[in-house]
Design an enzyme around this catalytic site. Structure first.
Site, PDB file in Angstrom:
ATOM      1  N   GLY A  70      41.683 116.602  -7.295  1.00  0.00           N
ATOM      2  CA  GLY A  70      41.468 116.918  -5.881  1.00  0.00           C
ATOM      3  C   GLY A  70      40.473 118.007  -5.580  1.00  0.00           C
ATOM      4  O   GLY A  70      39.867 118.024  -4.507  1.00  0.00           O
ATOM      5  N   ASP A 126      50.971 123.291  -1.813  1.00  0.00           N
ATOM      6  CA  ASP A 126      52.061 122.709  -1.014  1.00  0.00           C
ATOM      7  C   ASP A 126      53.369 123.400  -1.409  1.00  0.00           C
ATOM      8  O   ASP A 126      53.707 124.442  -0.857  1.00  0.00           O
ATOM      9  CB  ASP A 126      52.083 121.200  -1.276  1.00  0.00           C
ATOM     10  CG  ASP A 126      53.105 120.444  -0.453  1.00  0.00           C
ATOM     11  OD1 ASP A 126      53.643 121.012   0.503  1.00  0.00           O
ATOM     12  OD2 ASP A 126      53.379 119.263  -0.757  1.00  0.00           O
ATOM     13  N   LYS A 185      49.310 124.782   2.763  1.00  0.00           N
ATOM     14  CA  LYS A 185      50.302 124.022   3.538  1.00  0.00           C
ATOM     15  C   LYS A 185      51.654 124.691   3.350  1.00  0.00           C
ATOM     16  O   LYS A 185      52.147 124.795   2.226  1.00  0.00           O
ATOM     17  CB  LYS A 185      50.315 122.561   3.048  1.00  0.00           C
ATOM     18  CG  LYS A 185      51.045 121.634   3.983  1.00  0.00           C
ATOM     19  CD  LYS A 185      50.690 120.179   3.746  1.00  0.00           C
ATOM     20  CE  LYS A 185      51.357 119.596   2.536  1.00  0.00           C
ATOM     21  NZ  LYS A 185      51.158 118.129   2.448  1.00  0.00           N
ATOM     22  N   ARG A 190      39.166 110.111  -1.241  1.00  0.00           N
ATOM     23  CA  ARG A 190      38.715 111.440  -1.677  1.00  0.00           C
ATOM     24  C   ARG A 190      37.299 111.724  -1.188  1.00  0.00           C
ATOM     25  O   ARG A 190      36.900 112.865  -1.050  1.00  0.00           O
ATOM     26  CB  ARG A 190      38.726 111.538  -3.211  1.00  0.00           C
ATOM     27  CG  ARG A 190      40.103 111.486  -3.841  1.00  0.00           C
ATOM     28  CD  ARG A 190      40.009 111.921  -5.294  1.00  0.00           C
ATOM     29  NE  ARG A 190      41.193 111.578  -6.085  1.00  0.00           N
ATOM     30  CZ  ARG A 190      42.293 112.324  -6.171  1.00  0.00           C
ATOM     31  NH1 ARG A 190      42.387 113.451  -5.508  1.00  0.00           N
ATOM     32  NH2 ARG A 190      43.305 111.942  -6.936  1.00  0.00           N
TER      33      ARG A 190
HETATM   34  P1  5GP Z   1      52.217 121.591  -5.085  1.00  0.00           P
HETATM   35  O1  5GP Z   1      52.484 121.663  -6.555  1.00  0.00           O
HETATM   36  O2  5GP Z   1      51.742 122.898  -4.486  1.00  0.00           O
HETATM   37  O3  5GP Z   1      53.396 121.020  -4.336  1.00  0.00           O
HETATM   38  O4  5GP Z   1      51.133 120.507  -4.834  1.00  0.00           O
HETATM   39  C1  5GP Z   1      49.898 120.646  -5.268  1.00  0.00           C
HETATM   40  C2  5GP Z   1      49.199 119.331  -5.376  1.00  0.00           C
HETATM   41  O5  5GP Z   1      49.843 118.259  -4.657  1.00  0.00           O
HETATM   42  C3  5GP Z   1      47.838 119.457  -4.758  1.00  0.00           C
HETATM   43  O6  5GP Z   1      46.907 120.002  -5.653  1.00  0.00           O
HETATM   44  C4  5GP Z   1      47.545 118.024  -4.390  1.00  0.00           C
HETATM   45  O7  5GP Z   1      47.030 117.348  -5.519  1.00  0.00           O
HETATM   46  C5  5GP Z   1      48.893 117.465  -4.019  1.00  0.00           C
HETATM   47  N1  5GP Z   1      49.103 117.536  -2.552  1.00  0.00           N
HETATM   48  C6  5GP Z   1      49.900 118.380  -1.872  1.00  0.00           C
HETATM   49  N2  5GP Z   1      49.831 118.162  -0.542  1.00  0.00           N
HETATM   50  C7  5GP Z   1      48.950 117.154  -0.379  1.00  0.00           C
HETATM   51  C8  5GP Z   1      48.435 116.461   0.782  1.00  0.00           C
HETATM   52  O8  5GP Z   1      48.735 116.743   1.944  1.00  0.00           O
HETATM   53  N3  5GP Z   1      47.544 115.451   0.543  1.00  0.00           N
HETATM   54  C9  5GP Z   1      47.152 115.095  -0.721  1.00  0.00           C
HETATM   55  N4  5GP Z   1      46.291 114.089  -0.827  1.00  0.00           N
HETATM   56  N5  5GP Z   1      47.612 115.728  -1.830  1.00  0.00           N
HETATM   57  C10 5GP Z   1      48.502 116.745  -1.653  1.00  0.00           C
HETATM   58 MG    MG Z   2      45.622 119.211  -6.797  1.00  0.00          MG
END
Ligand code: 5GP
Ligand code: MG
Length: 177
Positions: A44, A103, A131, A165
């Protein structure tokens, strides 16, 4: 406003470019005289990192890691795993982890632990999107592009099952998750 995907645009291309330039200026000021490793989180971050590093004036090295936590769905599995490690030796280095979105915080938390255990001298994080609604680990990026509460975002590196993407803006694919 709709777009080719039918999803509303949340952050348009010019707004992203302006904010990325501001982030690069802040990073340049903080890393003056150093040669940090920009460590992108695949897949990403590839567009964000490419734009960010070209706005930066700081001499830097670039590497990528891969962390997988989504099984192609839109919610985190809650158990991220490092599936591709860095090529560079991070021992003694200033490392700036570049992620497109934080996230739950589980991914960045895992990476911070791994990078510190590799002997990095300094580890900081930059996330284009912070987020907040589902944060599980009390972790904030050192540099944040935009803060949003919730919603599943696509474009500018962010995928929907590996598609979208390449959209040059960020759209929101769901109002609520
Ligand atoms: P975390 O481990 O902080 O929950 O999530 C991190 C990863 O989840 C991000 O690097 C991304 O790859 C994916 N992710 C989290 N939220 C989103 C979103 O709203 N859209 C997309 N496409 N990927 C997300
Ligand atoms: Mg990511």
């Amino acid at each position: 406003m709709g777009d080719q995907t039918g999803f509303p645009v949340l952050i348009d291309g010019p707004a992203i470019k302006k904010r990325v330039t501001e982030l690069a200026e802040a990073i340049d000021a903080d890393y003056e005289g150093q040669t940090p490793v920009l460590l992108g989180v695949l897949t990403g971050s590839f567009i964000f990192l490419a734009d960010l590093c070209r706005e930066m004036k700081t001499r830097c090295e670039i590497d990528f890691v891969r962390v997988d936590s989504y099984g192609g769905g839109t919610t985190s599995s809650g158990d991220p795993a490092l599936t591709l490690g860095a090529k560079l030796d991070l021992n003694g280095r200033a490392v700036l982890v570049v992620d497109e979105i934080i996230d739950t915080g589980l991914t960045l938390n895992l990476l911070l632990e791994k990078i510190k255990s590799m002997g990095a001298a300094d580890v900081k994080t930059v996330a284009l999107i912070n987020k907040r609604a589902k944060r599980e680990i009390p972790l904030e990026p050192d540099y944040t592009g935009f803060t949003v509460e919730n919603g599943f975002l696509v474009g500018y590196g962010l995928d929907s099952a590996e598609t979208m993407r390449n959209l040059p803006y960020i759209a929101i694919s769901e109002k609520k998750e």
